[in-house]
Scaffold this active site. Structure first.
Site, mmCIF file in Angstrom:
data_model
loop_
_atom_site.group_PDB
_atom_site.id
_atom_site.type_symbol
_atom_site.label_atom_id
_atom_site.label_comp_id
_atom_site.label_asym_id
_atom_site.label_seq_id
_atom_site.Cartn_x
_atom_site.Cartn_y
_atom_site.Cartn_z
ATOM 1 N NE ARG A 1 29.745 -29.628 2.807
ATOM 2 C CZ ARG A 1 28.481 -28.405 2.689
ATOM 3 N NH1 ARG A 1 28.339 -27.522 3.882
ATOM 4 N NH2 ARG A 1 27.606 -29.135 2.080
ATOM 5 C CD GLU B 1 29.386 1.096 4.519
ATOM 6 O OE1 GLU B 1 30.061 1.395 5.620
ATOM 7 O OE2 GLU B 1 28.976 0.261 3.944
ATOM 8 N NE ARG C 1 26.057 -32.297 4.355
ATOM 9 C CZ ARG C 1 26.547 -31.795 5.695
ATOM 10 N NH1 ARG C 1 26.608 -30.068 5.932
ATOM 11 N NH2 ARG C 1 27.289 -32.774 6.862
ATOM 12 C CG HIS D 1 31.902 -1.679 5.289
ATOM 13 N ND1 HIS D 1 31.502 -0.464 5.559
ATOM 14 C CD2 HIS D 1 33.212 -1.915 5.329
ATOM 15 C CE1 HIS D 1 32.641 -0.698 7.054
ATOM 16 N NE2 HIS D 1 33.780 -1.664 6.699
#
Ligand code: URA
Length: 266
Positions: free
Chosen positions: A176, A88, A231, A15
């Protein structure tokens, strides 16, 4: 414990697209989410930065801090791609990782552009449950938290140490309402207030997967995030100048921490 499967020095990981030899001995990695941030981040952190490769969401550069190689590799968004990246990186020799992310604060006393160092994370993700059961904590390495906090203090960076809420989703899991449908499932309604009351500092999407996976793989992990949403005021993301302020502060904290850790060999 089973035998650990390190890769051969020239074995290219499926990957991330590079191998142990490309690390030039680096054991430390800085992990932003966004591939587009890797080059500027590598250049800001160190010198003689060089491109390694780019494959899927994983863009990788090497940089040098006090002559020691440090990998900068994007993880992409969310737990699954973080866990793949870590699996990995560990196979090719990385032993310490620092997440370099963005976040939304849920505490009023934390401002846009400030920095949050997470010592633990609430597991609103799916990935970490593939590595360890629900009772298992998502915690940072104490050494990492200490180094990041010391660096923030030394650099006069406004920083807060605390618990993150790591959500698999940007909208419902972070409560949200400005989404396409505007609907937040009942299970998530009122949760922002609940996490706030329990003293959690911030929402983001990767840290719980990072902490649990790192612990299970036997490596050290920390996280430093820049606050780009507040927020308690709004659901919106801040403009570019806030990103830039946060980025510069996160760089100072990360470099300061890496200098301590590289010197200590830990
Ligand atoms: N990243 C998140 O996941 N949430 C925010 O509010 C900001 C950045």
């Amino acid at each position: 414990m089973k035998e650990k499967h390190y890769a051969a020095p020239d074995e290219v990981m499926y990957h991330i697209g590079f191998c142990h030899n490309d690390l030039r001995g680096a054991r430390f990695a800085v992990l932003p989410g966004d591939p587009g941030r890797v080059e500027p981040l590598a250049r800001a952190l160190g010198v003689d930065s060089e491109f390694i490769t780019s494959h899927r969401e994983y863009t990788s550069w090497l940089t040098y801090i006090e002559k020691q190689p440090v990998l900068v590799c994007s993880t992409g968004m969310g737990g699954p791609s973080v866990a793949i990246c870590l699996e990995e990186l560990v196979r090719i020799g990385i032993t310490h990782v620092i997440r370099f992310g963005t976040t939304g604060t849920i505490q009023d006393e934390i401002d846009l552009g400030e920095v949050i160092i997470n010592k633990a994370a609430i597991r609103l993700d799916g990935t970490s449950y593939h590595y360890a059961p629900a009772a298992f904590p998502a915690v940072a390495s104490f050494t990492m938290v200490e180094a990041l906090s010391k660096a923030a203090k030394a650099e006069n960076v406004p920083a807060h140490v605390g618990i993150s809420v790591s959500s698999d989703t940007f909208w419902p899991g972070q409560e949200r309402y400005d989404s396409f449908t505007g609907y937040v499932p009942k299970a998530f309604q009122g949760t922002l207030q609940e996490w706030q009351a329990l003293g959690a500092l911030n929402y983001e999407m990767e840290t719980s997967a990072l902490f649990v996976t790192a612990q299970c793989l036997g490596i050290k992990a920390g996280a430093v995030c820049g606050v780009v949403a507040k927020r308690t005021d709004s659901e919106s993301i801040a403009p570019k100048n806030i990103y830039d302020t946060a980025f510069d502060r996160q760089v100072k904290v990360t470099v300061g921490a890496l200098k301590q850790l590289l010197k200590a060999g830990d």
